[in-house]
Design an enzyme around this catalytic site. Structure first.
Site, mmCIF file in Angstrom:
data_model
loop_
_atom_site.group_PDB
_atom_site.id
_atom_site.type_symbol
_atom_site.label_atom_id
_atom_site.label_comp_id
_atom_site.label_asym_id
_atom_site.label_seq_id
_atom_site.Cartn_x
_atom_site.Cartn_y
_atom_site.Cartn_z
ATOM 1 N N SER A 200 6.918 3.834 3.456
ATOM 2 C CA SER A 200 7.306 3.923 4.864
ATOM 3 C C SER A 200 8.386 5.000 5.060
ATOM 4 C CB SER A 200 7.776 2.548 5.341
ATOM 5 O OG SER A 200 7.879 2.497 6.737
ATOM 6 N N ASP A 357 -2.315 -0.350 10.326
ATOM 7 C CA ASP A 357 -0.957 0.192 10.265
ATOM 8 C C ASP A 357 -0.856 1.364 11.225
ATOM 9 O OD1 ASP A 357 1.552 1.150 9.583
ATOM 10 O OD2 ASP A 357 0.993 1.764 7.554
ATOM 11 N N HIS A 387 1.014 -2.766 7.570
ATOM 12 C CA HIS A 387 2.261 -2.116 7.169
ATOM 13 C C HIS A 387 3.211 -3.118 6.511
ATOM 14 C CE1 HIS A 387 5.053 1.265 7.301
ATOM 15 N NE2 HIS A 387 6.000 0.368 7.458
#
Length: 417
Positions: A200, A357, A387
């Site tokens: 991320s 995501d 995610h």
């Protein structure tokens, strides 16, 4: 006196009950705004996790308005409580908390004998540049280190809102350069076999640091062996890509929250949040320039088709908004927007994306650009993933099969290097 005491107790109980009812109502309202597609495995568990996270966020908002603490501080405290105390190292692994150039790190060293200098990895955690920590990612780094026989350095870089761009990236660079300088002498690691990786926001820092190091290359220290990008956040030019539209309300990362995190990392100016989501922050000439990289037509058809939403109509840009966010369009902030001559210097790269995501298309578009430029890319896609799945890896009831699948792909790739 007893009557007065009883009245006070009843009053406090009533206030506590009212607070709990208010919190439950707000959590329920927020949770109902989420959309969990049928393709997500263990959807009931994900909804329960989402409700818990919403409860923490709402509780933090209430406490912040009462002036008792900040919402971010409360979220970090709750996360620390959930993670709990660090467990003793498992057999075959040595774990040490240290500082590299003043940056806190945790080093995971396999103790098994090796007939050659060991592989190393710098790991930059996720959390939207705002939350996340070495402790939160302890289980992830333990697993990578032990299963791939790699010395892993988890970096505790500074966070927003206390620190803004490029503080996070500076810390990652400092820790990485320090490790490369002592890898062989102090850790028995071949400095030419050091991987950069993260998930991320950490994936963003990984890609940005690779570009920064390539631009500064002097020959004194070796280049990174490879990059490992786990559902990376790579650009803030377009928040209307198909994955942003399709997964705008899929836990645990909503489209609006993604913009919030980008702005917190950049400068903290939340007044432009809606303008950025609508695309009013990009001048027409830049939209045209970026379109060759960000156009949905660059995505495989199956990723464009899973949507009943109409494409967003481009809106006129606002010069004031652009002035506020323009630093967020530079490659060190949005690595996907780097020019071709910069991206050609990228080392072999592993990219993991998840179907459900909002950041899915960032990863897919980045791997396409790298492949088109001749960079060796390994792309793994988790069809039932969302995610943040690696955060739940090996956490008992919170574990998701998709998280194990993702970790298996990551470890398998690292072992090939």
């Amino acid at each position: 006196m007893e009557i007065g005491t009883a009245i006070l107790i009843i009053g406090f109980a009533a206030l506590a009950a009212a607070f709990c009812l208010l919190l439950i109502g707000l959590v329920y309202s927020e949770a109902m705004n989420s959309e969990i597609p049928p393709g997500v495995a263990n959807s009931g568990k994900l909804r329960a996790v989402h409700c818990g996270l919403v409860g923490i966020a709402v509780g933090g908002q209430i406490l912040a308005r009462l002036g008792l603490c900040s919402q971010v501080g409360f979220t970090r405290w709750c996360t620390g409580c959930i993670v709990g105390r660090q467990q003793p190292p498992p057999p075959g692994l040595r774990i040490k908390d240290m500082t590299f150039g003043g940056v806190p790190v945790r080093v995971y060293e396999p103790t098994a004998a090796s007939d050659q200098k060991r592989r190393g990895m710098m790991y930059f955690h996720g959390g939207g540049w705002v939350v996340g920590s070495i402790d939160v990612y302890d289980e992830v780094c333990r697993h990578i280190a032990k299963e791939s026989n790699t010395t892993v350095v988890s970096v505790g870089y500074r966070l927003a809102p206390e620190h803004r761009f490029p503080a996070h990236l500076d810390d990652c660079e400092t820790a990485t350069l320090y490790f490369l300088s002592v890898a062989e002498t102090e850790f028995g690691v071949d400095p030419g076999r050091v991987v950069l990786g993260g998930d991320s926001a950490g994936g963003n820092l990984t890609a940005a640091l690779s570009q920064r190091l390539a631009g500064k290359r002097t020959g004194d220290l070796p280049s990174p062996l490879a990059l490992v990008l786990i559902y990376p956040a790579l650009q803030m030019a377009d928040f209307n890509l198909p994955s942003y539209q399709q997964n705008h309300a899929v836990p645990i990362l909503f489209r609006a929250r993604t913009v919030f995190y980008f702005l917190q990392y950049l400068n903290g100016d939340m007044s432009v949040c809606q303008d950025v989501m609508a695309g009013r922050h990009i001048p027409a000439e830049l939209k045209l320039h970026y379109s060759k990289w960000l156009a949905p037509t660059n995505l495989p058809p199956k990723f464009r088709e899973r949507s009943d939403q109409k494409p967003k109509v481009a809106t006129a840009h606002d010069g004031e908004v652009y002035h506020i966010i323009k630093d967020g369009l530079q490659p060190e902030f949005s690595p996907l927007l780097a020019e071709d001559d910069v991206l050609r210097l990228t080392p072999p790269t592993f990219i993991l994306t998840c179907e459900y995501d909002v950041l899915r298309d960032d990863g897919i578009l980045f791997q396409k650009r790298l492949k088109d430029l001749g960079v060796a890319v390994t792309w793994q896609h988790i069809p039932d993933g969302f995610h943040g799945i690696v955060n739940f890896f090996n956490r008992g009831w919170l574990n998701f099969p998709a998280g194990k699948k993702a970790m298996d792909h990551i470890v398998s790739y690292i072992k090939t290097l």
